[in-house]
Scaffold this motif. Structure first.
Motif, PDB file in Angstrom:
ATOM      1  N   GLN A 130       0.824  -1.201   0.000  1.00  0.00           N
ATOM      2  CA  GLN A 130       0.000   0.000   0.000  1.00  0.00           C
ATOM      3  C   GLN A 130       0.860   1.254   0.000  1.00  0.00           C
ATOM      4  N   VAL A 131       1.933   1.251   0.784  1.00  0.00           N
ATOM      5  CA  VAL A 131       2.829   2.409   0.827  1.00  0.00           C
ATOM      6  C   VAL A 131       3.447   2.638  -0.542  1.00  0.00           C
ATOM      7  N   GLU A 132       3.917   1.577  -1.168  1.00  0.00           N
ATOM      8  CA  GLU A 132       4.545   1.728  -2.486  1.00  0.00           C
ATOM      9  C   GLU A 132       3.543   2.179  -3.539  1.00  0.00           C
ATOM     10  N   LEU A 133       2.334   1.625  -3.521  1.00  0.00           N
ATOM     11  CA  LEU A 133       1.317   2.031  -4.495  1.00  0.00           C
ATOM     12  C   LEU A 133       0.947   3.500  -4.313  1.00  0.00           C
ATOM     13  N   GLU A 134       0.794   3.946  -3.079  1.00  0.00           N
ATOM     14  CA  GLU A 134       0.476   5.352  -2.841  1.00  0.00           C
ATOM     15  C   GLU A 134       1.589   6.258  -3.335  1.00  0.00           C
ATOM     16  N   PHE A 135       2.826   5.839  -3.141  1.00  0.00           N
ATOM     17  CA  PHE A 135       3.966   6.621  -3.617  1.00  0.00           C
ATOM     18  C   PHE A 135       3.929   6.755  -5.139  1.00  0.00           C
ATOM     19  N   HIS A 136       3.689   5.643  -5.839  1.00  0.00           N
ATOM     20  CA  HIS A 136       3.662   5.689  -7.302  1.00  0.00           C
ATOM     21  C   HIS A 136       2.450   6.458  -7.823  1.00  0.00           C
ATOM     22  N   LEU A 137       1.316   6.335  -7.158  1.00  0.00           N
ATOM     23  CA  LEU A 137       0.143   7.106  -7.576  1.00  0.00           C
ATOM     24  C   LEU A 137       0.385   8.601  -7.398  1.00  0.00           C
ATOM     25  N   ARG A 138       1.023   8.981  -6.312  1.00  0.00           N
ATOM     26  CA  ARG A 138       1.327  10.392  -6.079  1.00  0.00           C
ATOM     27  C   ARG A 138       2.291  10.914  -7.142  1.00  0.00           C
ATOM     28  N   GLU A 139       3.300  10.110  -7.478  1.00  0.00           N
ATOM     29  CA  GLU A 139       4.232  10.513  -8.535  1.00  0.00           C
ATOM     30  C   GLU A 139       3.510  10.695  -9.864  1.00  0.00           C
ATOM     31  N   GLN A 140       2.627   9.745 -10.204  1.00  0.00           N
ATOM     32  CA  GLN A 140       1.899   9.823 -11.471  1.00  0.00           C
ATOM     33  C   GLN A 140       0.989  11.041 -11.502  1.00  0.00           C
ATOM     34  N   ALA A 141       0.311  11.340 -10.403  1.00  0.00           N
ATOM     35  CA  ALA A 141      -0.578  12.506 -10.359  1.00  0.00           C
ATOM     36  C   ALA A 141       0.224  13.794 -10.532  1.00  0.00           C
ATOM     37  N   GLU A 142       1.367  13.881  -9.867  1.00  0.00           N
ATOM     38  CA  GLU A 142       2.205  15.073 -10.010  1.00  0.00           C
ATOM     39  C   GLU A 142       2.698  15.220 -11.446  1.00  0.00           C
ATOM     40  N   ARG A 143       3.089  14.108 -12.060  1.00  0.00           N
ATOM     41  CA  ARG A 143       3.580  14.151 -13.438  1.00  0.00           C
ATOM     42  C   ARG A 143       2.479  14.583 -14.397  1.00  0.00           C
ATOM     43  N   SER A 144       1.265  14.047 -14.232  1.00  0.00           N
ATOM     44  CA  SER A 144       0.187  14.419 -15.150  1.00  0.00           C
ATOM     45  C   SER A 144      -0.240  15.867 -14.932  1.00  0.00           C
ATOM     46  N   ASP A 145      -0.249  16.340 -13.681  1.00  0.00           N
ATOM     47  CA  ASP A 145      -0.567  17.755 -13.424  1.00  0.00           C
ATOM     48  C   ASP A 145       0.476  18.668 -14.073  1.00  0.00           C
ATOM     49  N   ARG A 146       1.738  18.296 -13.963  1.00  0.00           N
ATOM     50  CA  ARG A 146       2.808  19.098 -14.555  1.00  0.00           C
ATOM     51  C   ARG A 146       2.684  19.116 -16.080  1.00  0.00           C
ATOM     52  N   GLN A 147       2.369  17.963 -16.684  1.00  0.00           N
ATOM     53  CA  GLN A 147       2.217  17.916 -18.139  1.00  0.00           C
ATOM     54  C   GLN A 147       1.024  18.740 -18.593  1.00  0.00           C
ATOM     55  N   ALA A 148      -0.075  18.691 -17.851  1.00  0.00           N
ATOM     56  CA  ALA A 148      -1.255  19.481 -18.217  1.00  0.00           C
ATOM     57  C   ALA A 148      -0.948  20.976 -18.130  1.00  0.00           C
ATOM     58  N   ALA A 149      -0.229  21.381 -17.096  1.00  0.00           N
ATOM     59  CA  ALA A 149       0.123  22.792 -16.961  1.00  0.00           C
ATOM     60  C   ALA A 149       1.048  23.235 -18.098  1.00  0.00           C
ATOM     61  N   GLU A 150       2.001  22.365 -18.470  1.00  0.00           N
ATOM     62  CA  GLU A 150       2.898  22.696 -19.580  1.00  0.00           C
ATOM     63  C   GLU A 150       2.125  22.820 -20.892  1.00  0.00           C
ATOM     64  N   LEU A 151       1.158  21.938 -21.110  1.00  0.00           N
ATOM     65  CA  LEU A 151       0.361  22.004 -22.339  1.00  0.00           C
ATOM     66  C   LEU A 151      -0.475  23.276 -22.375  1.00  0.00           C
ATOM     67  N   ARG A 152      -1.113  23.621 -21.250  1.00  0.00           N
ATOM     68  CA  ARG A 152      -1.904  24.862 -21.213  1.00  0.00           C
ATOM     69  C   ARG A 152      -1.021  26.075 -21.469  1.00  0.00           C
ATOM     70  N   GLU A 153       0.161  26.099 -20.867  1.00  0.00           N
ATOM     71  CA  GLU A 153       1.073  27.221 -21.056  1.00  0.00           C
ATOM     72  C   GLU A 153       1.526  27.315 -22.514  1.00  0.00           C
ATOM     73  N   PHE A 154       1.829  26.171 -23.112  1.00  0.00           N
ATOM     74  CA  PHE A 154       2.247  26.164 -24.514  1.00  0.00           C
ATOM     75  C   PHE A 154       1.138  26.670 -25.422  1.00  0.00           C
ATOM     76  N   LEU A 155      -0.083  26.208 -25.193  1.00  0.00           N
ATOM     77  CA  LEU A 155      -1.206  26.628 -26.037  1.00  0.00           C
ATOM     78  C   LEU A 155      -1.482  28.120 -25.871  1.00  0.00           C
ATOM     79  N   ARG A 156      -1.419  28.628 -24.644  1.00  0.00           N
ATOM     80  CA  ARG A 156      -1.645  30.061 -24.434  1.00  0.00           C
ATOM     81  C   ARG A 156      -0.585  30.892 -25.156  1.00  0.00           C
ATOM     82  N   THR A 157       0.669  30.506 -25.028  1.00  0.00           N
ATOM     83  CA  THR A 157       1.724  31.288 -25.677  1.00  0.00           C
ATOM     84  C   THR A 157       1.637  31.190 -27.187  1.00  0.00           C
ATOM     85  N   ALA A 158       1.259  30.019 -27.700  1.00  0.00           N
ATOM     86  CA  ALA A 158       1.138  29.868 -29.150  1.00  0.00           C
ATOM     87  C   ALA A 158      -0.003  30.730 -29.682  1.00  0.00           C
ATOM     88  N   LEU A 159      -1.129  30.719 -28.997  1.00  0.00           N
ATOM     89  CA  LEU A 159      -2.255  31.550 -29.435  1.00  0.00           C
ATOM     90  C   LEU A 159      -1.943  33.032 -29.281  1.00  0.00           C
TER      91      LEU A 159
END
Length: 181
Positions: free
Chosen positions: A70-99
């Motif tokens: 359970q500890v290991e799964l929670e650690f990996h889920l937290r890492e994945q959530a942080e990574r997807s949030d970071r990617q979404a923010a990068e995509l939004r920033e890229f789209l805003r600057t491109a537009l």
């Protein structure tokens, strides 16, 4: 979906309506993201029976193993959530600057992204089923080498792996014409 995403989608659709290549690229990027999300849903649906079987097996495991998993799964889920949030923010920033670069939207000042949080200590240092840190365990002494001097140790033969037999050259199957160089 947040208001920012709707704004980006609406801007991209307006750009496509105007016939811009950048607008088409933006719509393709958004469609690709949606496709990835739907593919993840399909994979999750197909994996549901296997996950149910794993949960049944988990119930049969000792409590300490369940807690460690359970500890290991929670650690990996937290890492994945942080990574997807970071990617979404990068995509939004890229789209805003491109537009904004093409004058389709007014550029908004983007607040600086906070530095990533320091990595959680892994493996955890306490808890049931958790081994002590590696630096707390003294390294085992090499048997029989403690009484040798430096010169005697240097004179010992090196621990090399056994030599392997060289592989024969690959040859094409008979009947296939080849050209030798």
């Amino acid at each position: 979906m947040s208001m920012d995403e709707w704004l980006v989608i609406a801007s991209a659709m307006a750009a496509v309506a105007a016939g811009g290549a950048l607008g088409a690229a933006l719509v393709l990027a958004l469609c690709w993201r949606r496709l990835l999300v739907s593919a993840a849903d399909v994979v999750e649906a197909r994996m549901a029976p296997q996950l149910a079987a794993l949960r049944q097996e988990q119930q049969r495991m000792p409590q300490s193993v369940q807690q460690a998993l359970q500890v290991e799964l929670e650690f990996h889920l937290r890492e994945q959530a942080e990574r997807s949030d970071r990617q979404a923010a990068e995509l939004r920033e890229f789209l805003r600057t491109a537009l904004a670069a093409y004058g389709w939207i007014v550029p908004t000042p983007i607040p600086p992204t906070p530095p990533p949080a320091p990595e959680a200590a892994w493996p955890p240092t306490a808890g049931p089923g958790v081994a002590p840190p590696l630096d707390a365990v003294p390294p085992p002494e090499a048997p029989g080498l403690a009484h040798l001097s430096d010169a005697e140790i240097d004179a010992l033969p090196p621990d090399l792996p056994a030599p392997r037999k060289a592989r024969p050259a690959l040859r094409p199957p008979p009947g296939i014409p080849t050209q030798k160089l």
